[in-house]
Scaffold this motif. Structure first.
Motif, PDB file in Angstrom:
ATOM      1  N   ALA A  14       0.828  -1.208   0.000  1.00  0.00           N
ATOM      2  CA  ALA A  14       0.000   0.000   0.000  1.00  0.00           C
ATOM      3  C   ALA A  14       0.865   1.262   0.000  1.00  0.00           C
ATOM      4  N   ARG A  15       1.910   1.258   0.817  1.00  0.00           N
ATOM      5  CA  ARG A  15       2.792   2.431   0.868  1.00  0.00           C
ATOM      6  C   ARG A  15       3.520   2.634  -0.460  1.00  0.00           C
ATOM      7  N   LYS A  16       3.870   1.532  -1.107  1.00  0.00           N
ATOM      8  CA  LYS A  16       4.516   1.631  -2.419  1.00  0.00           C
ATOM      9  C   LYS A  16       3.578   2.294  -3.421  1.00  0.00           C
ATOM     10  N   TYR A  17       2.305   1.886  -3.398  1.00  0.00           N
ATOM     11  CA  TYR A  17       1.328   2.510  -4.292  1.00  0.00           C
ATOM     12  C   TYR A  17       1.210   4.008  -4.000  1.00  0.00           C
ATOM     13  N   GLU A  18       1.230   4.370  -2.724  1.00  0.00           N
ATOM     14  CA  GLU A  18       1.171   5.789  -2.357  1.00  0.00           C
ATOM     15  C   GLU A  18       2.341   6.559  -2.952  1.00  0.00           C
ATOM     16  N   GLY A  21       2.052   7.413  -6.525  1.00  0.00           N
ATOM     17  CA  GLY A  21       0.926   8.243  -6.933  1.00  0.00           C
ATOM     18  C   GLY A  21      -0.246   7.437  -7.443  1.00  0.00           C
ATOM     19  N   ARG A  22      -0.482   6.261  -6.848  1.00  0.00           N
ATOM     20  CA  ARG A  22      -1.589   5.381  -7.256  1.00  0.00           C
ATOM     21  C   ARG A  22      -2.541   5.207  -6.069  1.00  0.00           C
ATOM     22  N   PRO A  23      -3.297   6.259  -5.726  1.00  0.00           N
ATOM     23  CA  PRO A  23      -4.090   6.235  -4.490  1.00  0.00           C
ATOM     24  C   PRO A  23      -5.217   5.217  -4.490  1.00  0.00           C
ATOM     25  N   GLU A  24      -5.823   4.945  -5.635  1.00  0.00           N
ATOM     26  CA  GLU A  24      -6.907   3.953  -5.674  1.00  0.00           C
ATOM     27  C   GLU A  24      -6.388   2.584  -5.233  1.00  0.00           C
ATOM     28  N   GLU A  25      -5.256   2.192  -5.786  1.00  0.00           N
ATOM     29  CA  GLU A  25      -4.679   0.897  -5.429  1.00  0.00           C
ATOM     30  C   GLU A  25      -4.174   0.901  -3.991  1.00  0.00           C
ATOM     31  N   ALA A  26      -3.646   2.045  -3.549  1.00  0.00           N
ATOM     32  CA  ALA A  26      -3.202   2.149  -2.159  1.00  0.00           C
ATOM     33  C   ALA A  26      -4.379   1.970  -1.208  1.00  0.00           C
ATOM     34  N   ALA A  27      -5.509   2.593  -1.527  1.00  0.00           N
ATOM     35  CA  ALA A  27      -6.689   2.484  -0.666  1.00  0.00           C
ATOM     36  C   ALA A  27      -7.151   1.035  -0.555  1.00  0.00           C
TER      37      ALA A  27
END
Length: 414
Positions: A14-18, A21-27
């Motif tokens: 999740a932190r990697k997605y953040e 800049g991929r907030p949907e996947e991070a969420a």
């Protein structure tokens, strides 16, 4: 336990997605990790749910984020450590929902709680966030007193203190307006290739009173409305088409650059007009269009004369290109596209870097770039009136050319 079932691995993902800049996947990843932690009865679950809410807010889903945050707070166990984490994430969610005042209070509370727990690093981060939110909520001038109060509660040797001190200094020297001012985000790019490229978009940033050195400056709803109102952009495809046109310097009238390209060094106005007429004749351009572009050369000369009087050009120095107007707007288009959710952070940064590189190939200095940018803008909006469009553009140039904190003063061109 498999790697996929490990909440720690899920949080890392999740932190990697953040970061990407991929907030949907991070969420989604934070939600999955929170579910695992809740099933275990882990007290950290509430904080991870709040992190999910923060990612949803970053994705432009503010109402959903507020719901997730409320549920996380209701289910959270007692404890200053949990409360500090919730306050810190809540500040981001509330800010994304346009509730900057509440967000500032939650960030301040997070700072106080982390400090009481001996976590100075996170206390400094929360304090700096509170300072930025105070400025956003009240405006720079009204923020001076609360920023002084906040600064007095922070250890003077910490990074948070330095960041808040910079914001306070900026607020104290602000003129009595919220536009045509230099704003620098203390957490944004300050040096290096990205900062130099972002500075290519500084004219518009100064004009709008937003930070020149960050891409994540505005809320998604504002940026979507701006793009639709001013550019007719309503989706990612439309945004990418505008980016392409700006980076290829195809958004402005091509006749302007054609006219500039016909002028050789030292050429007199009559010879310049003859060169334009000859170019048109070779291509069977209509008499009416030929007359129009020849008249355009006269308008350019009028602007150049005024530029010299107002300090935008040196004596006898001409404008060689107006491509800078498109490159400067491309930087801001990247900012707006990211805020609107039409691209991720990597794509926005790539756009900025490309705009910077192309500007550096065309121009030889910040001053020549600025003159080209302003001329392009004037020929589109001012049309020889030397009115408000011109006056504000000159103010923007002077701020960037003269303010000691300006990136144009602190970084060499190219």
């Amino acid at each position: 336990m498999t790697m996929e079932a490990d909440p720690g691995a899920m949080l890392d993902r999740a932190r990697k997605y953040e970061r990407q800049g991929r907030p949907e996947e991070a969420a989604a990843a934070f939600a999955e990790a929170a579910g695992r932690l809740e099933a275990r009865g882990d007290r950290a679950a509430a904080g991870v749910r709040a992190r999910q809410a923060r990612a949803l807010a970053a994705a432009g889903r503010a109402e959903e984020a507020l719901g997730v945050l409320a549920a996380a707070e209701q289910a959270a166990p007692d404890g200053a450590d949990v409360r500090a984490v919730l306050d810190g994430h809540a500040a981001h969610v509330l800010a994304a929902a346009g509730r900057a005042g509440e967000a500032a209070r939650r960030a301040w509370a997070a700072m106080t709680a982390f400090r009481s727990l001996g976590d100075d690093r996170r206390a400094d981060v929360a304090g700096a966030h509170a300072a930025r939110l105070i400025v956003e909520d009240t405006g720079p001038r009204a923020a001076v007193d609360p920023l002084r109060d906040l600064l007095g509660r922070m250890p003077p040797d910490g990074e948070g203190h330095r960041r808040v001190a910079r914001l306070l200094a900026d607020a104290e020297r602000r003129p009595d307006r919220d536009f045509d001012v230099l704003v620098t985000d203390p957490d944004g790019a300050g040096w290096g290739a990205l900062a130099a490229a972002l500075a290519v978009g500084a004219h518009l940033a100064v004009g709008n009173g937003v930070a020149w050195n960050t891409l994540g400056d505005r809320g998604a709803r504002d940026d979507r409305a701006l793009l639709e109102r001013d550019w007719g952009v309503t989706d990612a495809a439309g945004w990418r088409e505008q980016v392409r046109a700006l980076l290829d310097a195809e958004n402005s009238d091509p006749a302007v650059q054609m006219v500039l390209d016909r002028r050789e060094p030292g050429m007199r106005p009559a010879s310049w007009r003859a060169a334009i007429a000859g170019w048109c004749a070779e291509r069977n351009v209509s008499e009416e269009t030929t007359r129009r572009v020849i008249e355009l050369s006269g308008l350019i000369l009028r602007y150049e004369e005024r530029f010299r009087a107002d300090g935008l050009l040196g004596p006898d120095e001409p404008v060689r290109s107006v491509y800078g107007y498109d490159f400067g707007r491309a930087v801001n288009m990247a900012r707006w596209g990211l805020g609107a959710g039409y691209c991720d952070a990597d794509e926005a940064e790539k756009c900025v870097m490309t705009a910077g590189q192309r500007a550096h190939r065309v121009y030889g200095s910040w001053e020549s770039f600025s003159a080209g940018y302003v001329l392009g803008r004037m020929l589109r909006f001012d049309e020889g009136e030397f009115g408000q469009w011109y006056a504000r553009s000159v103010v923007g140039h002077r701020v960037l050319a003269e303010d000691p904190a300006s990136p144009w003063r602190r970084m060499a061109w190219g």
